[in-house]
Scaffold this active site. Structure first.
Site, PDB file in Angstrom:
ATOM      1  N   GLU A 319      58.931  -1.285   3.272  1.00 36.94           N
ATOM      2  CA  GLU A 319      57.554  -1.659   3.597  1.00 36.94           C
ATOM      3  C   GLU A 319      56.814  -2.130   2.349  1.00 36.94           C
ATOM      4  O   GLU A 319      56.834  -1.452   1.315  1.00 36.94           O
ATOM      5  CB  GLU A 319      56.791  -0.478   4.197  1.00 36.94           C
ATOM      6  CG  GLU A 319      57.244  -0.068   5.582  1.00 36.94           C
ATOM      7  CD  GLU A 319      56.423   1.074   6.143  1.00 36.94           C
ATOM      8  OE1 GLU A 319      56.538   1.325   7.360  1.00 36.94           O
ATOM      9  OE2 GLU A 319      55.687   1.733   5.385  1.00 36.94           O
ATOM     10  N   CYS A 320      56.150  -3.265   2.443  1.00 40.67           N
ATOM     11  CA  CYS A 320      55.237  -3.769   1.434  1.00 40.67           C
ATOM     12  C   CYS A 320      55.881  -3.746   0.031  1.00 40.67           C
ATOM     13  O   CYS A 320      56.795  -4.512  -0.234  1.00 40.67           O
ATOM     14  CB  CYS A 320      53.927  -2.979   1.470  1.00 40.67           C
ATOM     15  SG  CYS A 320      52.520  -3.871   0.749  1.00 40.67           S
ATOM     16  N   GLY A 321      55.447  -2.863  -0.868  1.00 36.24           N
ATOM     17  CA  GLY A 321      56.033  -2.809  -2.200  1.00 36.24           C
ATOM     18  C   GLY A 321      57.525  -2.573  -2.173  1.00 36.24           C
ATOM     19  O   GLY A 321      58.270  -3.077  -3.036  1.00 36.24           O
TER      20      GLY A 321
END
Length: 432
Positions: A319-321
């Site tokens: 997720e994301c980072g």
């Protein structure tokens, strides 16, 4: 019926000092020997880290949309059954968002205190307080608290400006040794603030002289209602990256994995720790890989074992980072490009302006999964989206979800308890 003193800490806007005051209150009552449970309204990873340190207990999210009213009520009822005080920190301003902090407080009858930053303000304090208290008459408004006050005389002016019927609960002065440091995504992580406990203790000491520390009225949240969850991940070993670069983890998400039967362990890419060979699945959460890019690039043990995990066809959720870390390169705001493990094709560039913010939902074969997005980066990739999230209350498209083999990657931060079956499919590497 579980009933417990409860207080909702809100404000007219972000940046007023809600977290500082909520954390100071939690630390004060914890030092008094009370069992304090703190909740954070809406999607947030950073404030809960501070609040958990202050209270000594995990901080869960409450949101009428993302978490759901029934689940929120259950979380509050469970807390009421074991706590002496419940504190809920709002999000943004009291009436901001759909649903808002005011909606949440009204739904559960939790009295609201508004923290108002009084810096560069005098009699207008009374007008702001009047508006917050009367904008929607059914909101259980408890009173106001002044933050960043310049002097006792300043405080007197603020109190005298309040219209009749609005309770003054006190004030604290503006002090650099109490305020919590922040950056582009919000407050610094708790473990990054070297003197955090000292700051919390100073905030508690300052609040001890105010009416705000008086226990609020007890709120009845009804009976605890548990919904049986099948053990869809029974026997699975899920490894989670957790350190200063990968820290955006909802405690409720981890609790769900364990309720589904999984065994959860942690490893640190920043410490160059390997993915456990026994791990059946891997979760790379969001965080700040951009702040640690050079170190992550040097840590070949973690990168090699993550590549091996993916090459073995084992499920990997990023997720994301966590997704940015899997790409080929990551470029910071100064233009410096750093190589990443290259598990996924693509490049990410950090921006100085917010790229995306807001609630999101995924609609798949198991139903709807709720969540949110909040990032300052832009990604280019040759991957084709498997699904695309949508924004609630509108037809606007949200974040792409990429699926390559058993790797699932997206900017969206999902709230897994909103759909356990969807979550289990992710960690089984199945279609969703």
């Amino acid at each position: 019926m579980p009933a417990c003193p409860a207080l909702f800490v809100s404000a007219p806007a972000s940046g007023q000092g809600k977290t500082t005051i909520t954390a100071g209150l939690a630390r004060y009552h914890q030092r008094m020997g009370r069992r304090v449970r703190v909740f954070k309204t809406g999607p947030d990873f950073l404030d809960p880290m501070i609040l958990a340190r202050a209270s000594g207990a995990p901080v869960l999210s409450l949101d009428l949309w993302m978490v759901g009213e029934a689940a929120c009520r259950t979380l509050l009822a469970e807390a009421a059954a074991e706590a002496d005080l419940i504190l809920i920190e709002g999000v943004m301003g009291l009436y901001d968002g759909t649903p808002s902090s005011a909606d949440l407080a009204t739904t559960f009858g939790v009295p609201v205190v508004a923290v108002i930053s009084a810096k560069a303000m005098a009699q207008t304090f009374g007008a702001v307080a009047f508006g917050l208290a009367n904008y929607r008459p059914h909101v259980p408004f408890h009173g106001v608290f002044a933050n960043r006050v310049g002097s006792p005389r300043h405080a007197q002016m603020l109190e005298e400006a309040l219209p009749a019927g609005i309770q003054w609960t006190g004030y604290i002065a503006s002090k650099d040794d109490i305020e919590l440091p922040d950056r582009h995504l919000g407050l610094h992580q708790a473990d990054e603030i070297a003197d955090l406990d000292a700051r919390l203790d100073r905030a508690a000491d300052a609040l001890a002289q105010t009416q705000l520390v008086e226990l609020p009225q007890a709120v009845d949240f009804g009976p605890v209602v548990h919904t049986a969850v099948p053990r869809l991940l029974d026997g699975k070993h899920i490894a989670i990256a957790r350190d200063a670069a990968f820290a955006f983890i909802y405690p409720a998400n981890v609790q769900l994995l364990e309720t589904l039967g999984a065994r959860v362990t942690y490893f640190s890419p920043l410490a160059d720790e390997p993915v456990p060979q026994s791990a059946d699945a891997l979760y790379l959460p969001g965080g700040y890989p951009e702040l640690h890019a050079e170190r992550l690039a040097r840590n070949t043990c973690s990168a090699d074992t993550i590549r091996a995990h993916a090459a073995a066809g084992k499920p990997l959720v990023a997720e994301c980072g966590g997704m940015l870390y899997l790409l080929e390169t990551l470029t910071d705001t100064s233009g410096k490009r750093t190589p990443m493990p290259g598990v996924l094709p693509g490049h990410a560039t950090m921006q100085t302006r917010l790229a995306s913010l807001g609630m999101q939902q995924l609609d798949g074969m198991h139903g709807t999964m709720t969540g949110h997005t909040f990032h300052y980066s832009h990604m280019t990739t040759t991957m084709t989206p498997y699904l695309t999230s949508v924004r609630p209350h509108s037809d606007a498209r949200g974040e792409a979800v990429y699926r390559t083999g058993k790797i699932v990657a997206t900017y969206m931060h999902s709230y897994w308890p909103s759909n356990p079956a969807f979550t289990a499919a992710l960690f089984h590497g199945e279609a969703f």
